[in-house]
Enzyme design. Structure first.
Site, PDB file in Angstrom:
ATOM      1  N   ASP A  28      -4.443 -13.126   2.466  1.00 25.87           N
ATOM      2  CA  ASP A  28      -5.522 -12.302   3.007  1.00 25.87           C
ATOM      3  C   ASP A  28      -5.543 -12.524   4.513  1.00 25.87           C
ATOM      4  OD1 ASP A  28      -7.929 -11.288   3.950  1.00 25.87           O
ATOM      5  OD2 ASP A  28      -8.976 -11.724   2.070  1.00 25.87           O
ATOM      6  N   GLY A  72       0.817  -1.212   0.000  1.00 23.28           N
ATOM      7  CA  GLY A  72       0.000   0.000   0.000  1.00 23.28           C
ATOM      8  C   GLY A  72       0.851   1.262   0.000  1.00 23.28           C
ATOM      9  N   PHE A  73       0.162   2.373   0.015  1.00 22.80           N
ATOM     10  CA  PHE A  73       0.818   3.691   0.015  1.00 22.80           C
ATOM     11  C   PHE A  73       1.747   3.827   1.233  1.00 22.80           C
ATOM     12  CE2 PHE A  73      -0.312   8.125   1.711  1.00 22.80           C
ATOM     13  CZ  PHE A  73       0.797   8.737   1.144  1.00 22.80           C
ATOM     14  N   TYR A  86     -15.590   2.086   7.968  1.00 20.29           N
ATOM     15  CA  TYR A  86     -14.173   2.366   8.249  1.00 20.29           C
ATOM     16  C   TYR A  86     -14.005   2.851   9.690  1.00 20.29           C
ATOM     17  CZ  TYR A  86      -9.462   4.289   7.452  1.00 20.29           C
ATOM     18  OH  TYR A  86      -8.114   4.564   7.509  1.00 20.29           O
TER      19      TYR A  86
END
Ligand code: NAD
Ligand code: UDP
Length: 319
Positions: free
Chosen positions: A56, A10-11, A145
């Protein structure tokens, strides 16, 4: 140290992997490439101290060697992504967090949770300090979230209290920089992409809502400092400089020398009006303070976007 870094493609995870490897640590990266990208790992792929496991993390897994840290940076992040993957977002922050806490417990490792400033929801206290409990609607589309991160924090604290697990929780506020993806909905990268493509810059509401943006290098400094102190409660990591979204739209249009029009769209439901971290605790505990000036950070982000866009782009940076 040997670090199990989940969300490595990811970022933020990929920047953290770079820094850990540069500091001579070993990194076992885990990712299922849901929102992550293989190109984010291009610079570490061949590193002798880097290993990648595609998995995962809502499913438990074993390691063939112990680790010193388990770091949980796996979750869809921007509204564009967590609303596209609502169930995955809830699962990776609940079931995924439990799997990783179990793993840390089994290997007697320390555990680091990437939480978020969004645990404060639509705050009625400003700026937000760690002692504020937040204002979250548990049924709004954003709750997948916000509530998932609140649960992840609660579970992390429970493992600390019950088993004495050595945990850290960073409440990360809006972060930007190279390797953000244009389709995750985060405003800076979205505005840059719109501006360089000559598309309308979409401002929600009248653009008077505010956010505070930190550059990714500052965040990584804060994370590394937090690893070095024995403090188990949440710590805000963000830049307290607050900006109006309309001001941001004009700034990015100027920086990119774009002719894009500003297009006003309705404000999505339950959008927080403000978000700004109180970083008194981080300053004192970590002797940390964001250093990167906003224009410098924006230029680096823009450079990265431009390097990824077609070579025939005519966009110029306003130096
Ligand atoms: P990102 O989407 O770029 O990275 C998340 C990574 O996790 C991706 O590589 C994705 O493929 C991976 N992943 C997702 N679900 C997974 C699963 N079930 N199993 C294995 N891997 C999985 O997001 P980011 O911006 O790098 O954010 C990293 C962490 O920091 C997240 O936990 C996020 O909630 C938190 N955070 C980010 C910001 C921000 O501004 N970017 C702000 C606050 C908190
Ligand atoms: N925003 C906007 N236009 C867009 C995307 C976002 O005006 O196309 C605004 C949004 O209303 C919010 C801010 O930018 O006030 C930050 O949005 P983002 O999705 O990046 O983060 P979050 O709202 O989750 O902090």
């Amino acid at each position: 140290m040997r670090v199990l870094l989940v969300g490595v493609a990811g970022f933020i995870g990929s920047h953290l992997a770079d820094r850990l490897l540069n500091n001579d640590h070993q990194v076992i990266g885990v990712d299922n490439f849901n929102t992550g990208r293989r190109e984010n790992l291009a610079q570490v792929h061949e590193h002798p101290e880097f290993q990648l496991i595609e998995h995962d993390i809502v499913e438990s897994f074993n390691l063939d060697k112990p680790v010193d840290w388990v770091m949980h940076f796996a979750s869809p992040t921007g509204p564009g992504k967590f609303m596209e993957y609502p169930i995955q977002t809830l699962r990776v922050n609940s079931e995924g967090t439990r799997c990783l806490l179990e793993l840390a417990h089994r290997y007697n490792a320390k555990f680091f949770l990437a939480s978020t400033g969004k645990v404060y929801g639509d705050p009625d206290l400003h700026p937000q300090s760690e002692s504020y409990f937040g204002n979250v609607n548990p049924n709004s589309p954003r709750s997948v979230y916000d509530e998932a991160k609140r649960f992840a924090e609660s579970l992390t604290q429970a493992y600390h209290r019950k088993f004495g697990l050595d945990v850290r929780i960073a409440r990360i506020f809006n972060t930007y920089g190279p390797r953000m993806y244009s389709n995750n909905g985060c405003v800076i990268i979205k505005f840059i992409t719109q501006a360089i493509n000559g598309q309308p810059i979409t401002v929600y509401g009248n653009g008077s809502q505010t956010r505070s943006f930190q550059f990714v290098d500052d965040l990584i400094d804060g994370i590394l400092s937090l690893m070095n102190v024995k403090f188990h409660k949440p710590v805000n990591l963000g830049c307290p400089e607050e900006r109006q979204i309309l001001e941001l739209a004009y700034l990015i249009r100027k920086l990119t020398r774009s002719a894009s029009e500003i297009q006003y769209l309705p404000l999505p439901k339950d959008e927080p009006q403000t978000r700004c971290p109180d970083i008194t605790l981080a300053k004192k505990l970590l002797e940390w303070d964001p250093q990167v000036d906003f224009l410098t950070g924006l230029r680096q982000t823009l450079d990265h976007v431009q390097s990824q866009t077609a070579a025939n782009s005519t966009v110029m940076i306003d130096a």
